[in-house]
Design a protein around this motif. Sequence first.
Motif, mmCIF file in Angstrom:
data_model
loop_
_atom_site.group_PDB
_atom_site.id
_atom_site.type_symbol
_atom_site.label_atom_id
_atom_site.label_comp_id
_atom_site.label_asym_id
_atom_site.label_seq_id
_atom_site.Cartn_x
_atom_site.Cartn_y
_atom_site.Cartn_z
ATOM 1 N N GLY A 122 -3.277 4.753 -1.347
ATOM 2 C CA GLY A 122 -3.441 3.540 -2.556
ATOM 3 C C GLY A 122 -4.160 2.518 -2.723
ATOM 4 O O GLY A 122 -3.583 1.730 -2.392
ATOM 5 N N LEU A 123 -5.285 2.702 -2.582
ATOM 6 C CA LEU A 123 -5.932 1.518 -2.618
ATOM 7 C C LEU A 123 -6.225 0.797 -3.341
ATOM 8 O O LEU A 123 -7.232 1.560 -4.149
ATOM 9 N N LYS A 124 -6.729 -0.235 -3.992
ATOM 10 C CA LYS A 124 -7.548 -1.203 -4.983
ATOM 11 C C LYS A 124 -8.831 -0.956 -4.673
ATOM 12 O O LYS A 124 -9.285 -1.098 -4.192
ATOM 13 N N PRO A 125 -10.013 -1.266 -5.870
ATOM 14 C CA PRO A 125 -10.770 -1.282 -5.621
ATOM 15 C C PRO A 125 -11.662 -1.859 -4.880
ATOM 16 O O PRO A 125 -11.054 -3.201 -4.732
ATOM 17 N N GLY A 126 -12.685 -2.361 -3.718
ATOM 18 C CA GLY A 126 -13.589 -2.637 -2.596
ATOM 19 C C GLY A 126 -13.973 -2.389 -1.558
ATOM 20 O O GLY A 126 -13.893 -1.290 -2.170
ATOM 21 N N LYS A 127 -13.768 -2.778 -1.103
ATOM 22 C CA LYS A 127 -14.735 -2.739 0.679
ATOM 23 C C LYS A 127 -14.195 -2.165 1.762
ATOM 24 O O LYS A 127 -12.993 -3.347 1.710
ATOM 25 N N ILE B 86 0.743 -1.298 -0.389
ATOM 26 C CA ILE B 86 0.233 0.126 0.051
ATOM 27 C C ILE B 86 0.922 0.861 -0.190
ATOM 28 O O ILE B 86 1.515 1.347 0.941
ATOM 29 N N LYS B 87 0.849 1.936 -1.112
ATOM 30 C CA LYS B 87 1.244 3.299 -0.866
ATOM 31 C C LYS B 87 0.568 4.228 0.028
ATOM 32 O O LYS B 87 -0.697 4.464 -0.494
ATOM 33 N N PHE B 88 0.707 5.552 0.166
ATOM 34 C CA PHE B 88 0.487 6.314 1.469
ATOM 35 C C PHE B 88 1.111 7.652 1.329
ATOM 36 O O PHE B 88 2.298 7.488 0.881
ATOM 37 N N ILE B 89 0.698 8.571 1.399
ATOM 38 C CA ILE B 89 1.016 10.033 1.250
ATOM 39 C C ILE B 89 0.957 10.874 2.643
ATOM 40 O O ILE B 89 -0.486 10.617 2.562
ATOM 41 N N ALA B 90 1.600 11.284 3.983
ATOM 42 C CA ALA B 90 1.059 11.616 5.228
ATOM 43 C C ALA B 90 1.091 13.128 5.277
ATOM 44 O O ALA B 90 2.943 13.701 4.765
ATOM 45 N N GLY B 91 0.522 13.556 5.670
ATOM 46 C CA GLY B 91 1.187 14.952 6.331
ATOM 47 C C GLY B 91 -0.044 15.742 6.387
ATOM 48 O O GLY B 91 -1.018 16.391 6.607
ATOM 49 N N GLY B 92 0.412 17.530 5.836
ATOM 50 C CA GLY B 92 0.081 18.524 6.390
ATOM 51 C C GLY B 92 0.099 19.555 6.676
ATOM 52 O O GLY B 92 -0.987 20.308 7.276
#
Length: 137
Positions: free
Chosen positions: A102-107, A35-41
């Motif tokens: 970055g999630l794939k389609p799904g629940k 799983i890819k992600f960006i965190a911050g702000g």
Amino acid sequence: MKNTYLKKYVLGISILSLPFFALAQVPNIQTEGSIKFIAGGIGSDESRSIQAEAKNWPLMIELSQKDGKKSSWISEVSIVITDHQGNSILNLPDQGPLLLVGLKPGKYMVQATYNQVKMVRTIVINSGTVQKISLQW
């Protein structure tokens, strides 16, 4: 003569704007498992750059706290995302105030904990769309 003046003007504006573009960079993409992600702000420039980048990510999570009549961004939120089978696919301590995932389609189920108060949201990621959730304590 006008052409030389115009070139110098454009070059000057370009050089002067470099620090502003540098401030507005999106934080680096991180990975946990697949799983890819960006965190911050933190800071208005970084939060604006992440919000602008959100259109390219399937999930955006906003984290805030109500202070009287106003809301303010918060960090130090624990985020756990599980798939439809209950498997933990992302476990991030101390996140916020913005998170792109970055999630794939799904629940999926998103669990967020701040100051020992847990919030849970069930989300559905569809292909080609952005799911945005705002969690406010």
